[in-house]
Design an enzyme around this catalytic site. Structure first.
Site, mmCIF file in Angstrom:
data_model
loop_
_atom_site.group_PDB
_atom_site.id
_atom_site.type_symbol
_atom_site.label_atom_id
_atom_site.label_comp_id
_atom_site.label_asym_id
_atom_site.label_seq_id
_atom_site.Cartn_x
_atom_site.Cartn_y
_atom_site.Cartn_z
ATOM 1 C CG ASN A 166 -1.751 -1.259 1.290
ATOM 2 O OD1 ASN A 166 -2.371 -1.673 0.321
ATOM 3 N ND2 ASN A 166 -1.697 -1.917 2.438
ATOM 4 C CG HIS A 169 29.889 11.378 -6.670
ATOM 5 N ND1 HIS A 169 30.381 10.490 -7.601
ATOM 6 C CD2 HIS A 169 28.642 11.692 -7.067
ATOM 7 C CE1 HIS A 169 29.468 10.285 -8.533
ATOM 8 N NE2 HIS A 169 28.392 11.007 -8.226
ATOM 9 C CB ALA A 188 6.322 20.553 0.267
ATOM 10 C CB THR A 217 21.238 16.046 6.039
ATOM 11 O OG1 THR A 217 20.923 16.821 7.198
ATOM 12 C CG2 THR A 217 21.060 16.903 4.787
ATOM 13 C CE LYS A 218 23.022 16.497 11.361
ATOM 14 N NZ LYS A 218 23.264 17.549 12.310
#
Length: 171
Positions: free
Chosen positions: A62, A96, A143, A148-149
């Site tokens: 779902n 990278h 939004a 990043t954590k």
């Protein structure tokens, strides 16, 4: 769909127009029941030539990936059940390496880290989820956020970088 033998899907899979699934990966692409892949979305764990084979994607029942989303699952992405991923969400399970300024970044390789999105989350439009992040059960990513954590369960996060603005248990 490329390398379809690495794709496993439950019942009622909906793949809208223009979806690209590159299923070549160590663990394959595994989709639960009642999953929707929105139009023009991309799931890519590996490049097209079989080099640098990535880990892959698992997705619970779902759940959906919104239109125009990019799921870069080379480091592995696990999406739980009842997860709503809005349009234009990007997830990158690798970064990278760029430590050595004397070697071009392109030649330094990549570092892969798993992304986990637990059950009953809503990832709102234009959000970015970066490598190594776990989004706790029942959380909302507002939004345009850049996560990043790790996000604790039932949190509402927003911003770039995303920060906790509320907890759903307190509402």
């Amino acid at each position: 769909i490329r390398y379809a033998n690495n794709l496993r899907a439950g019942r009622n899979l909906i793949i809208e127009d223009g979806v690209e699934v590159m299923a070549l990966s160590k663990n394959g692409i595994s989709l639960g029941d009642n999953v929707t892949l929105g139009a023009m979305s991309t799931i890519k764990p590996s490049n097209y030539y079989g080099h640098n084979i990535g880990i892959g994607l698992t997705m619970g029942n779902n759940s959906n990936i919104g239109r125009y989303s990019y799921i870069g699952c080379s480091g592995g992405i696990n999406i739980g059940s009842n997860v709503m991923i809005s349009p234009r969400v990007s997830m990158y399970a690798e970064n990278h390496v760029f430590d050595n300024i004397h070697i071009p970044m392109k030649q330094q390789g990549v570092e892969r880290k798993e992304i986990n999105i637990l059950d009953n989350c809503w990832i709102a439009g234009n959000s970015v989820i970066l490598a190594g992040v776990t989004i706790g059960e029942g959380s909302i990513v507002a939004a345009g956020s850049v996560v990043t954590k790790d996000v604790p369960p039932y949190s509402i996060v927003a911003g770039s970088p995303a920060k906790i603005i509320s907890n759903r248990k307190d509402l």
